[in-house]
Design an enzyme around this catalytic site. Structure first.
Site, mmCIF file in Angstrom:
data_model
loop_
_atom_site.group_PDB
_atom_site.id
_atom_site.type_symbol
_atom_site.label_atom_id
_atom_site.label_comp_id
_atom_site.label_asym_id
_atom_site.label_seq_id
_atom_site.Cartn_x
_atom_site.Cartn_y
_atom_site.Cartn_z
ATOM 1 N N GLU A 1 0.825 -1.212 0.000
ATOM 2 C CA GLU A 1 0.000 0.000 0.000
ATOM 3 C C GLU A 1 0.853 1.253 0.000
ATOM 4 O OE1 GLU A 1 -2.735 -0.002 3.311
ATOM 5 O OE2 GLU A 1 -2.967 -2.159 3.048
ATOM 6 N N CYS B 1 -2.832 1.590 8.053
ATOM 7 C CA CYS B 1 -1.730 0.998 7.317
ATOM 8 C C CYS B 1 -1.801 -0.533 7.346
ATOM 9 C CB CYS B 1 -0.421 1.471 7.953
ATOM 10 S SG CYS B 1 0.996 0.475 7.530
ATOM 11 N N CYS C 1 4.110 -5.092 16.009
ATOM 12 C CA CYS C 1 3.482 -4.051 16.848
ATOM 13 C C CYS C 1 1.998 -4.399 17.045
ATOM 14 C CB CYS C 1 3.629 -2.678 16.210
ATOM 15 S SG CYS C 1 5.365 -2.217 15.997
ATOM 16 N N CYS D 1 3.364 8.446 0.953
ATOM 17 C CA CYS D 1 3.771 7.535 2.035
ATOM 18 C C CYS D 1 3.995 6.160 1.405
ATOM 19 C CB CYS D 1 2.675 7.469 3.108
ATOM 20 S SG CYS D 1 3.059 6.266 4.397
ATOM 21 N N CYS E 1 5.322 -7.110 7.545
ATOM 22 C CA CYS E 1 6.322 -6.624 8.507
ATOM 23 C C CYS E 1 6.512 -7.667 9.601
ATOM 24 C CB CYS E 1 5.861 -5.300 9.113
ATOM 25 S SG CYS E 1 7.106 -4.583 10.221
ATOM 26 N N CYS F 1 -0.992 -2.844 14.856
ATOM 27 C CA CYS F 1 -0.740 -2.640 13.427
ATOM 28 C C CYS F 1 -1.223 -3.817 12.576
ATOM 29 C CB CYS F 1 0.761 -2.437 13.222
ATOM 30 S SG CYS F 1 1.218 -2.261 11.495
HETATM 31 S S1 SF4 Z 1 3.948 -0.242 13.040
HETATM 32 FE FE1 SF4 Z 1 3.488 -2.007 11.728
HETATM 33 S S2 SF4 Z 1 4.697 -1.662 9.883
HETATM 34 FE FE2 SF4 Z 1 5.550 -0.313 11.467
HETATM 35 S S3 SF4 Z 1 7.188 -1.514 12.429
HETATM 36 FE FE3 SF4 Z 1 5.356 -1.903 13.647
HETATM 37 S S4 SF4 Z 1 4.461 -3.771 12.758
HETATM 38 FE FE4 SF4 Z 1 5.927 -2.949 11.268
#
Ligand code: SF4
Length: 343
Positions: free
Chosen positions: A92, A333, A116, A105, A112, A119
């Protein structure tokens, strides 16, 4: 013979490629410029000779990512793109219009690995790194689709950019190259969840970009519960790396702080954060949480957000609440990609 993807070549590599074809070196610059104007067809590179076009078609192509889906906000000029990569993976990107210009962006990885808790990009883990030219192509594709020149780039989409370090650096150099995007380093921002050794390496790279550190908590207990990376690089280690970055680059660091109701948005958290960041050349971006379906976290209410900001300001910490862009296409995101994958 496998064809060479000319978009994956730096100018120096392109010159080498052109020399091997027995053509004058200036041809490399011509092709390079066309590529960054978004041209992928050799026939439409009007200053190339017919003979060169025919030879290029035999041994080369210009790689590209394709727009798979596009969501346009009806309340502001934000557009979210889902791009399909050549191997069918998806990432994205977002285009945001501000009074000072248009920002893209960009994602740096498919998925990833950082985990987190708030996320969507990390659900399903990291699939692969993006090549620098794929990141560059996110920008090219946005410019071409919208017919707008991108004047700022933030590497803040899916992925941890500093874990794709070499490709990231090449991407930043191409963004800055006068023959490609010609964007000043000062208008480029790289976001990290806090990979300490890579922050130190970036500080020594000599690129005056802005570093945005996803902090999201004023102490290790809260941060570790939200961001597993904090177990590896706790806050004080992270802040030491940030101080080193500031010392080497003389650049102000941005701390990103997503406000999550009753987790990290209390007055006590604001006071702790103020203490933590005092005397640091920094700015705090307060970001109202964009809730992800299936996660327990809730957005802080507006009065809490304002109170939190005020406490930071009263303590002499530069802080702003980030304007919510494209709230009608408000998939956080990683959410768009995930929703398309599970269909
Ligand atoms: S916020 Fe999401 S994309 Fe960014 S480092 Fe943490 S898990 Fe990865």
């Amino acid at each position: 013979m496998e064809k060479t993807n000319l978009k994956s070549l730096t100018l120096t590599q392109m010159e080498e490629f052109i020399k091997q074809l027995g053509e004058p070196v200036y041809r490399a610059k011509q092709i390079f410029k066309w590529i960054y104007k978004g041209q992928t067809e050799f026939e439409k590179m009007t200053d190339l000779s017919k003979d060169l076009i025919a030879r290029l078609k035999d041994c080369a192509y210009v790689g590209k990512i394709d727009i798979y889906k596009k969501y346009e906000s009806e309340i502001d000029e934000t557009t979210k793109y889902v791009f399909a990569l050549e191997d069918g993976q998806m990432v994205e990107s977002v285009k945001m219009k501000y009074s000072f210009g248009t920002t893209a962006c960009i994602s740096s990885q498919v998925g990833c690995s950082m985990g987190c808790a708030f996320c969507a990009s990390t659900e399903g883990g990291m699939v692969r790194n993006l090549a620098w030219w794929e990141m560059a192509d996110e920008v090219i594709a946005i410019e071409k689709d919208s017919n707008v020149k991108i004047s700022r780039v933030v590497v803040m989409g899916s992925g941890e950019p500093l874990l794709n370090y070499d490709e990231l650096i090449q991407f930043l150099r191409i963004l800055n190259s006068p023959l490609a995007f010609n964007i000043s380093y000062r208008r480029l921002t790289v976001s990290t969840c806090g990979i300490v050794p890579k922050i130190i390496r970036l500080a020594e790279e000599g690129l005056p970009i802005t570093l945005a550190v996803s902090l999201h908590a004023p102490n290790d207990d809260i941060r570790s519960s939200l961001m597993p990376i904090n177990e590896r690089y706790p806050i004080l280690q992270l802040l030491d790396a940030c101080k080193y970055y500031i010392m080497k680059t003389k650049r102000r660091i941005t701390f990103e702080y997503i406000l999550i109701s009753d987790i990290n948005d209390t007055e006590q958290c604001a006071c702790e954060l103020s203490n933590l960041l005092k005397d640091l050349l920094c700015h705090v971006n307060l970001i109202p949480l964009n809730p992800v379906e299936g996660k327990k976290f809730k957005k802080s209410d507006d009065s809490r957000i304002r109170k939190f900001e005020q406490i930071l300001l009263n303590n002499g910490i530069s802080a702003t609440v980030r304007r919510e862009m494209g709230s009608d296409i408000n998939a956080a995101c990683g959410q768009l990609r995930r929703s398309l994958l599970v269909r």
